[in-house]
Design a protein around this motif. Structure first.
Motif, short mmCIF file in Angstrom:
data_model
loop_
_atom_site.label_atom_id
_atom_site.label_comp_id
_atom_site.label_asym_id
_atom_site.label_seq_id
_atom_site.Cartn_x
_atom_site.Cartn_y
_atom_site.Cartn_z
N ALA A 63 -44.02 25.47 -50.83
CA ALA A 63 -45.28 25.79 -51.81
C ALA A 63 -46.52 24.65 -51.65
O ALA A 63 -46.09 23.42 -51.44
N PHE A 85 -40.92 30.43 -48.76
CA PHE A 85 -42.36 30.56 -49.46
C PHE A 85 -42.34 30.84 -50.79
O PHE A 85 -42.23 31.94 -51.07
N LEU A 103 -49.90 27.22 -42.74
CA LEU A 103 -48.40 27.31 -42.30
C LEU A 103 -48.44 27.60 -40.66
O LEU A 103 -47.82 27.12 -40.11
N ALA A 150 -41.93 33.68 -42.84
CA ALA A 150 -41.95 33.10 -44.31
C ALA A 150 -41.02 34.18 -45.08
O ALA A 150 -41.42 35.38 -44.99
#
Length: 135
Positions: free
Chosen positions: A34, A78, A109, A117
């Protein structure tokens, strides 16, 4: 200044086929990833550095770049939603409510090669049905 980063990595190298002994398919699994915008916004409100604003979204993952580049596929848990929403049905009912900027976090990302994710975690619904749909 304290900067916290926690990353659990599991790398699996699978043979591409029985005849291709020298070929490998490298998959890396990252846990609990995160950008912590909620924590950074709180730091900024307290007069401290907002690291993502001052250093960019690529900065938190820079030390992992060499590891990430060695894998054909990267799967990350994620631990947040990609939403611009700040209103949530869980305000005052849930202690930690995570969110990430859809454009900036998504680009970071992708720029690091994280192509898959997982949202199967306790923060996927922090901003309700609309936040999950936006993600």
């Amino acid at each position: 200044m304290r900067v916290w980063a926690l990353c659990f990595c599991l790398a699996i190298a699978l043979p591409a086929g029985p005849a291709a002994a020298k070929e490998e398919l490298r998959v890396l699994f990252l846990g609990d990833l995160a950008f912590a915008e909620n924590y950074q916004d709180q730091r900024k409100a307290e007069g401290e550095e907002h690291i993502l604003e001052s250093r960019g979204y690529d900065w938190p993952l820079q030390n992992l770049r060499k590891i990430l580049e060695r894998h054909a596929h990267i799967v990350a848990n994620f631990e947040t939603t990609l939403t611009a929403r700040r209103e949530t049905p869980y305000e005052g009912r849930k202690t930690y409510l995570h969110y990430s900027d859809p454009q900036k976090a998504g680009a970071a990302l992708a720029g690091m090669g994280i192509g898959i994710a997982s949202l199967a975690n306790n923060h996927a619904y922090d901003y309700g049905r609309e936040g999950l749909a936006e993600t």
